[in-house]
Design a protein around this motif. Structure first.
Motif, PDB file in Angstrom:
ATOM      1  N   GLY C 172       0.887  -1.425   0.012  1.00  0.00           N
ATOM      2  CA  GLY C 172      -0.130   0.059  -0.029  1.00  0.00           C
ATOM      3  C   GLY C 172       0.733   1.382   0.043  1.00  0.00           C
ATOM      4  N   PHE C 173       2.098   1.079  -0.093  1.00  0.00           N
ATOM      5  CA  PHE C 173       2.979   2.058  -0.072  1.00  0.00           C
ATOM      6  C   PHE C 173       2.618   3.211  -1.384  1.00  0.00           C
ATOM      7  CE2 PHE C 173       7.137   3.889  -0.768  1.00  0.00           C
ATOM      8  CZ  PHE C 173       7.559   4.098   0.412  1.00  0.00           C
ATOM      9  N   VAL C 174       2.459   2.654  -2.600  1.00  0.00           N
ATOM     10  CA  VAL C 174       2.139   3.781  -3.546  1.00  0.00           C
ATOM     11  C   VAL C 174       1.037   4.255  -3.589  1.00  0.00           C
ATOM     12  CG1 VAL C 174       1.863   3.663  -5.963  1.00  0.00           C
ATOM     13  CG2 VAL C 174       3.650   2.245  -5.097  1.00  0.00           C
ATOM     14  N   GLU C 175       0.039   3.530  -3.065  1.00  0.00           N
ATOM     15  CA  GLU C 175      -1.390   4.109  -2.738  1.00  0.00           C
ATOM     16  C   GLU C 175      -1.227   5.267  -1.853  1.00  0.00           C
ATOM     17  OE1 GLU C 175      -2.737   0.047  -3.874  1.00  0.00           O
ATOM     18  OE2 GLU C 175      -1.036   1.191  -3.438  1.00  0.00           O
ATOM     19  N   ALA C 176      -0.698   5.066  -0.559  1.00  0.00           N
ATOM     20  CA  ALA C 176      -0.444   6.170   0.409  1.00  0.00           C
ATOM     21  C   ALA C 176       0.091   7.288  -0.194  1.00  0.00           C
ATOM     22  CB  ALA C 176       0.458   5.427   1.447  1.00  0.00           C
ATOM     23  N   ALA C 177       1.286   7.043  -0.940  1.00  0.00           N
ATOM     24  CA  ALA C 177       2.003   8.410  -1.429  1.00  0.00           C
ATOM     25  C   ALA C 177       1.320   8.844  -2.578  1.00  0.00           C
ATOM     26  CB  ALA C 177       3.448   7.764  -1.891  1.00  0.00           C
ATOM     27  N   THR C 178       0.407   8.056  -3.237  1.00  0.00           N
ATOM     28  CA  THR C 178      -0.376   8.811  -4.255  1.00  0.00           C
ATOM     29  C   THR C 178      -1.474   9.780  -3.616  1.00  0.00           C
ATOM     30  OG1 THR C 178       0.091   7.016  -5.742  1.00  0.00           O
ATOM     31  CG2 THR C 178      -1.290   8.557  -6.647  1.00  0.00           C
ATOM     32  N   ALA C 179      -2.075   9.018  -2.845  1.00  0.00           N
ATOM     33  CA  ALA C 179      -3.415   9.685  -1.958  1.00  0.00           C
ATOM     34  C   ALA C 179      -2.851  10.863  -1.146  1.00  0.00           C
ATOM     35  CB  ALA C 179      -3.908   8.726  -0.862  1.00  0.00           C
ATOM     36  N   ALA C 180      -1.451  10.876  -0.864  1.00  0.00           N
ATOM     37  CA  ALA C 180      -0.768  12.088  -0.258  1.00  0.00           C
ATOM     38  C   ALA C 180      -0.606  13.279  -1.349  1.00  0.00           C
ATOM     39  CB  ALA C 180       0.134  11.834   0.536  1.00  0.00           C
ATOM     40  N   GLY C 181      -1.058  13.057  -2.452  1.00  0.00           N
ATOM     41  CA  GLY C 181      -0.947  13.860  -3.585  1.00  0.00           C
ATOM     42  C   GLY C 181       0.257  14.048  -4.343  1.00  0.00           C
ATOM     43  N   ASN C 182       1.263  13.065  -4.225  1.00  0.00           N
ATOM     44  CA  ASN C 182       2.609  13.075  -4.940  1.00  0.00           C
ATOM     45  C   ASN C 182       2.216  12.914  -6.462  1.00  0.00           C
ATOM     46  OD1 ASN C 182       4.599  13.112  -2.733  1.00  0.00           O
ATOM     47  ND2 ASN C 182       3.388  11.794  -1.818  1.00  0.00           N
ATOM     48  N   PRO C 183       2.638  13.745  -7.220  1.00  0.00           N
ATOM     49  CA  PRO C 183       2.753  13.263  -8.685  1.00  0.00           C
ATOM     50  C   PRO C 183       3.786  12.388  -9.148  1.00  0.00           C
ATOM     51  CG  PRO C 183       4.290  15.466  -8.104  1.00  0.00           C
ATOM     52  CD  PRO C 183       3.422  14.993  -7.046  1.00  0.00           C
ATOM     53  N   LEU C 184       3.507  11.522 -10.107  1.00  0.00           N
ATOM     54  CA  LEU C 184       4.113  10.558 -10.486  1.00  0.00           C
ATOM     55  C   LEU C 184       5.879  10.676 -10.331  1.00  0.00           C
ATOM     56  CD1 LEU C 184       4.114   7.583 -11.556  1.00  0.00           C
ATOM     57  CD2 LEU C 184       4.615   8.615 -13.998  1.00  0.00           C
ATOM     58  N   HIS C 185       6.485  11.834 -10.900  1.00  0.00           N
ATOM     59  CA  HIS C 185       7.960  11.859 -10.813  1.00  0.00           C
ATOM     60  C   HIS C 185       8.396  11.963  -9.437  1.00  0.00           C
ATOM     61  CE1 HIS C 185       8.104  16.276  -9.705  1.00  0.00           C
ATOM     62  NE2 HIS C 185       6.891  16.301 -10.345  1.00  0.00           N
ATOM     63  N   ARG C 186       7.436  12.546  -8.439  1.00  0.00           N
ATOM     64  CA  ARG C 186       7.827  12.476  -6.896  1.00  0.00           C
ATOM     65  C   ARG C 186       7.746  11.384  -6.496  1.00  0.00           C
ATOM     66  NH1 ARG C 186       8.566  16.273  -2.694  1.00  0.00           N
ATOM     67  NH2 ARG C 186       7.613  14.993  -1.153  1.00  0.00           N
ATOM     68  N   LEU C 187       6.846  10.519  -6.791  1.00  0.00           N
ATOM     69  CA  LEU C 187       6.400   9.399  -6.111  1.00  0.00           C
ATOM     70  C   LEU C 187       7.637   8.564  -6.461  1.00  0.00           C
ATOM     71  CD1 LEU C 187       4.580   6.734  -5.144  1.00  0.00           C
ATOM     72  CD2 LEU C 187       4.104   6.624  -7.472  1.00  0.00           C
ATOM     73  N   VAL C 188       8.236   8.456  -7.663  1.00  0.00           N
ATOM     74  CA  VAL C 188       9.419   7.530  -8.123  1.00  0.00           C
ATOM     75  C   VAL C 188      10.537   8.029  -7.368  1.00  0.00           C
ATOM     76  CG1 VAL C 188      10.770   7.153 -10.238  1.00  0.00           C
ATOM     77  CG2 VAL C 188       8.350   6.944 -10.243  1.00  0.00           C
ATOM     78  N   LEU C 189      10.866   9.322  -7.598  1.00  0.00           N
ATOM     79  CA  LEU C 189      12.150   9.850  -7.024  1.00  0.00           C
ATOM     80  C   LEU C 189      12.205   9.952  -5.447  1.00  0.00           C
ATOM     81  CD1 LEU C 189      12.943  12.681  -9.753  1.00  0.00           C
ATOM     82  CD2 LEU C 189      13.673  10.592  -9.523  1.00  0.00           C
ATOM     83  N   VAL C 190      11.254  10.406  -4.851  1.00  0.00           N
ATOM     84  CA  VAL C 190      11.371  10.573  -3.502  1.00  0.00           C
ATOM     85  C   VAL C 190      11.170   9.449  -2.750  1.00  0.00           C
ATOM     86  CG1 VAL C 190      10.615  12.172  -1.624  1.00  0.00           C
ATOM     87  CG2 VAL C 190      10.830  13.209  -3.928  1.00  0.00           C
ATOM     88  N   HIS C 191       9.998   8.727  -3.223  1.00  0.00           N
ATOM     89  CA  HIS C 191       9.276   7.551  -2.372  1.00  0.00           C
ATOM     90  C   HIS C 191       9.727   6.251  -2.891  1.00  0.00           C
ATOM     91  CE1 HIS C 191       6.373  10.370  -0.396  1.00  0.00           C
ATOM     92  NE2 HIS C 191       6.560  10.970  -1.463  1.00  0.00           N
ATOM     93  N   LEU C 192       9.898   5.959  -4.274  1.00  0.00           N
ATOM     94  CA  LEU C 192      10.001   4.490  -4.395  1.00  0.00           C
ATOM     95  C   LEU C 192      11.708   4.405  -4.399  1.00  0.00           C
ATOM     96  CD1 LEU C 192       7.699   3.417  -7.218  1.00  0.00           C
ATOM     97  CD2 LEU C 192       7.754   2.856  -4.742  1.00  0.00           C
TER      98      LEU C 192
END
Ligand SMILES: Nc1ncnc2c1ncn2[C@@H]1O[C@H](COP(=O)(O)OP(=O)(O)O)[C@@H](O)[C@H]1O
Ligand code: SF4
Ligand SMILES: [Mg+2]
Lengths: 338, 320, 303
Positions: C172-192
């Motif tokens: 549920g990591f991706v969902e959580a980050a996306t739900a928090a309003g992260n755009p894709l590039h931020r999701l990838v660079l900062v979170h993944l």
């Protein structure tokens, strides 16, 4: 449709797809190559007629996609082309040399397993002791050992210095003629023909290459057995077996039986590595199997042979995987509930 | 006295920030005892060390834990000082053990009946047919329908409830004097839980053997046990007869447990990791104790009269 | 970063003499390469006519080869290949493999399935042999060696990356980050990416060891480089005839160099497996807040 039928069809579909990927890889090999495809396949200076024949056979004047389809059809029909070096059909040369390679691999697997299973088990039971660390250290060393270097070291010691091993000149002494082909294994064939001199020579030639491969395989297998045994020994049912007061022998049997699927799977996964090692060891010992054939074809830019060798290696690996799957099925390895 | 555990101390070998091994006390002097024919309920929060204590008594510690001290007198012999060979003769023969994580305890590679036969063969020479007959008998007395058929089954073919009955049968088949059942109903549905516990209780009574039921459910203790030992952070903080402890709990932790039972014990999946024990801090329950005072900076002694005792400076124990 | 490295070193020093020793060996090879031109009188290419196939002596501690060249100088010089080729191949492999694995892991679906089957098919050919065949086809050149090895190792990194991303996804990591309003590039660079780094880094020594073995095998069969280089595999190839004649040093020393270098890399890989940063796939990295790995290093037992 019934479920088993569908599952079977699915498997066949996946198998076909994998075969196509392999064929495509082999096709790409000559496409990536330096120089025109007909020169790669036909040697540096083919005659005008041969060249025209190649262009026609492989459709080299057609678009690349058509070439690929033609190539795939040819390969799946068992047509692997001709080696420009020997002028022979690649398929028949490979088939002729296959028994030599299989013999080597088979003995290496047997001997390697025989060495690795007790050692890995002992290491697991002695977890984290000096004994365990020694076994693991040696195994890591074995994994880092280049197979051809180990072969050369053994030759230096047993052939050059101690002079108890024969020269690395193939599968039988060069002064003897090979026995008539029955199984393809010189040793077994000579034995069956009751030719004790040839049998002894074939056996002597086998010792060092088999030992090299068994040591190499044994190193990674030992780590595998150790890991699989430890996984069993940490499982609740093993703790429970201890709580029941089982003796060490019974515990060993329980852990080993539980570890068997993992060991078998690991062995199957090692087949690609074993094939590579076998090729290099064959090369050192001039073994005359498909490995030596393939490596020499690479060194001499004989690409019909290289392609054939690559396809043959994939076929062997696929056969091993299939065999493993069948054995698993037959052994009724039961899927455990989570 | 069937089993008398005194001052059992075990360290867990953790890894420090620099990667060095750091022994941390995980059991800091556990005391409890079981009388023949009685059932002791060992309760405490998740991670209190209940399983660890049971493992230590039977010499089943994993390499990550180390026995430091104490005694576990079983019919006069100290289990903690027994040789592995002698212990092997006790395990499964004189002490039956149902380990936690029930359904995973059967050997996945043997048929159920074969395991019951094997369990007998461990401790004495057997006649195959007789052992098989005994296996079937114990299966049917464990309430397993069609035991002959089920004996041929592989563990993964059985429902969790049946598996747990087999596990109980395995623990009882050599007629031990003591049975230790570590959360024997964890993961089962409520109806099955009740059936298994009823069965366990009945068998213990019928065979007149001592039992330890490890659980986080006070209800189980109230219904099935004669005595209770309450563990907190690696110590038994209170032991006594169930009636007496429930009527007049002497330790603040026991009191809070009884007043808000289910959640506190982590039954709702909540995990309460006890604070690390630091002996110089005094009573290990002090950070959570409502009754704590200055005195509690000193480790409390075991206060008790007769069979009821508690580890608290202000333990209120009524004379029995 | 540097603090983390120091911490890693200290952990290794306490727990694993092996890893420290391995690092010492690798640094030793690097220092030898740098120092050789300055301190060692014999250049690797210099032929001394009168000194063909001399056994180890004070002047030539590892002897001389069939062309009267100093084996020690050549063995040290060969370490350049042992560093450069695996490193370059790794860079290529990660550059190719990581994005592919990321796409497969995030996208899932048919792309993921297709990629998996394609990799499975390619892996049916023993990778060492395939790499060798590729280089044989493209012609002898180090660039081709790097390309072939990098291509095949890319599969390993793509698979590792895909599994890590999948594991994060499962939790549920991706969902959580996306739900928090992260755009894709931020999701990838900062979170993944930060959470997959440990796994990718952990693969590096093992893949370097593999690359070294492939390079040496190519050298030994004579397809890697033009001819007559100090690459250890080719040195062994040139020395084989002398070995059979009893001049063992021409083969044994480059072989030992290979063995020692390769063992150092594998020991490093082993200790990372055992003590290194945990992988997302095994869960422990997610102890912290999403996007922040729980410390660069989770010591054993803390998880
Ligand atoms: N057999 C064992 N060997 C080593 N350590 C154990 C063993 N059983 C439990 N532990 C450890 O002891 C600690 C206390 O946990 P545990 O005894 O399982 O708590 P409880 O059973 O009360 O929930 C945990 O850190 C656990 O990992
Ligand atoms: S000793 Fe003090 S802190 Fe400990 S339980 Fe008793 S009152 Fe609470
Ligand atoms: Mg427990």
């Amino acid at each position: 449709m019934e479920r088993p039928v569908r599952a079977l069809l699915r498997r066949i579909g996946v198998g076909l797809f994998l075969a196509l990927v392999v064929v495509f890889t082999s096709f790409l090999l000559v496409k990536l190559g330096a120089g025109p495809t007909d020169l790669l396949l036909g040697g540096p200076s083919p005659g005008v007629e041969e060249r025209a024949q190649l262009v026609q056979d492989y459709g080299l004047d057609r678009p690349a996609f058509v070439q690929l389809v033609r190539y795939a059809i040819r390969v799946l029909g068992g047509e692997l082309g001709r080696s420009w070096l020997t002028g022979e059909s690649v398929l028949s040369e490979l088939l002729h040399r296959l028994p030599a390679t299989l013999e080597l691999m088979l003995y290496a697997i047997l001997l390697g397993t025989l060495m690795a299973v007790p050692t890995g088990m002992a290491a697991a039971f002695a977890r984290d002791t000096a004994e365990d660390r020694t076994v693991r250290g040696t195994s890591v060393l074995g994994e880092a050992m280049p197979p051809f270097f180990l072969a050369l070291l053994l030759l230096l010691v047993f052939f050059r210095w101690l002079d108890i091993a024969p020269a690395p000149s193939g599968r039988i002494s060069i002064v003897l003629s090979p026995p008539p082909t029955i199984t393809g294994s010189y040793f077994i064939d000579a034995f069956l023909m009751q030719d004790s001199i040839a049998a002894r020579s074939a056996l002597a030639q086998l010792v060092l290459p088999v030992f090299t491969l068994a040591l190499m395989l044994g190193a990674s297998l030992t780590l595998l057995v150790r890991g699989a045994m430890l996984a069993q020994m940490d499982a609740p049912h093993f703790v429970y077996a201890r709580a029941q007061g089982m003796s060490r022998e019974m515990l060993t049997i329980i852990a080993l039986r539980g570890a068997l699927p993992a060991i078998g799977g690991g062995l199957a996964a090692q087949s690609a590595a074993l094939l590579s090692m076998t090729a290099l060891v064959e090369y050192v010992f001039a073994w005359g199997g498909i490995g030596q054939y393939g490596l020499e074809a690479m060194a001499k830019a004989d690409f019909a042979a290289v392609q054939g060798f690559i396809l043959a290696s994939a076929a062997i690996a696929a056969t091993v995987h299939l065999l493993h799957a069948v054995i698993r099925r037959l052994a009724r390895i039961r899927i455990r509930r989570a | 006295m069937l089993l008398d555990v005194q001052g059992l101390r075990v360290d867990r070998i953790a890894t420090g920030p620099q990667g060095e091994p750091v022994p941390e006390p995980a059991l800091a002097g556990v005391n409890f005892c079981i009388v023949k024919g009685r059932i002791l309920g060992l309760v405490g929060e998740h991670g209190a060390g209940k399983s660890l204590a049971a493992s230590a008594i039977l010499g089943l510690l994993r390499p990550s834990a180390r026995l430091v001290g104490g005694r576990a007198l079983f019919e006069g012999q100290d289990l903690l000082r027994m040789s592995e060979a002698d212990l092997t003769r006790v395990r499964g023969a004189r002490i039956g053990f149902v380990v936690q994580s029930g359904h995973a305890t059967l050997d996945p590679n043997s048929r159920v009946g074969a395991q019951l036969v094997r369990a007998q063969s461990i401790h004495r020479p057997i006649v195959k047919a007789e052992a098989a007959w005994r296996a079937e008998t114990i299966m049917s007395s464990m309430g397993i329908p069609e035991p002959r058929l089920r004996a041929q089954a592989w563990p993964h073919e059985l429902t969790p409830g049946i598996v747990q009955r087999v596990v109980l049968g395995l623990a009882l088949i050599n007629e031990p004097q003591l049975l230790i059942a570590d959360e024997p109903t964890a993961g089962l549905d409520i109806t099955t839980q009740v059936q298994i516990l009823d069965l366990l209780h009945l068998e213990l009574r019928r065979r007149r053997i001592g039992g330890i039921i490890i659980t986080r459910d006070l209800g189980v203790v109230a219904q099935y046990c004669d005595d209770i030992a309450v563990m907190y952070a690696g110590q038994v903080v209170e032991q006594g007869p169930v009636m007496q402890v429930f009527a007049r709990p002497a330790h603040p932790f026991t009191r809070s447990m009884i007043s808000d039972a289910p959640e506190r014990l982590g039954i709702a999946g909540r995990q309460i990791v006890p604070p690390r024990m630091e002996p110089e801090q005094g009573c290990s329950y002090r950070p959570r104790c409502a009754d704590a005072t200055e005195r509690c900076l000193v480790a409390p002694p075991l206060v008790g009269a007769g069979v009821h005792a508690a580890r608290c400076h202000f333990a209120r124990i009524a004379a029995a | 970063m540097i603090g983390g490295m120091l911490r890693l070193l200290r952990v290794l020093a306490r727990r694993r003499m092996g890893a420290v020793l391995a690092l010492v060996v690798l640094v030793g090879f690097a220092l030898a390469v740098l120092a050789r031109p300055v301190v060692w009188p014999h250049p690797p290419g210099a032929q001394e006519a009168g000194l063909v196939l001399q056994g180890p002596s004070l002047a030539h501690p590892l002897g001389t080869d069939g062309n009267g060249r100093d084996v020690l100088a050549r063995v040290i010089d060969g370490a350049r290949y042992a560093f450069a080729v695996p490193l370059a191949a790794l860079a290529l492999a990660i550059l190719l493999g990581a994005p592919l694995g990321l796409a497969a892991g995030l996208g899932g679906g048919w792309f993921d399935a297709l990629l998996r089957r394609v990799f499975q098919g390619i892996s049916l050919v023993p990778p060492l042999l395939l790499a060798m065949a590729l280089v044989a086809a493209m012609g002898p050149s180090l660039r081709h060696v790097v390309f072939a090895i990098g291509l095949l190792e890319a599969i390993v990194f793509a698979r590792a990356m895909r599994d890590e991303v999948r594991a994060l996804h499962e939790r549920g990591f991706v969902e959580a980050a996306t739900a928090a309003g992260n755009p894709l590039h931020r999701l990838v660079l900062v979170h993944l990416l930060p959470n997959t780094l440990a796994r990718i880094a952990g693969e590096i020594p093992r893949q370097a060891a593999w690359a070294l073995g492939v390079l040496a095998a190519m050298g030994f069969v004579g397809i890697a480089t033009a001819a007559d280089t100090t690459e250890w595999g080719s040195m062994i190839r040139e020395g084989v005839e002398h070995l059979y004649a009893g001049q063992w040093w021409v083969v044994v020393f480059p072989g030992f160099a290979l063995l020692v270098f390769g063992t150092a890399l594998r020991v490093l890989a082993e200790s990372i497996d055992e003590h290194g940063p945990r992988r997302a796939a095994s869960g422990a990295m997610l102890a912290g807040v999403p996007g922040r790995p729980a410390g660069a290093l989770t010591p054993r037992g803390a998880a």
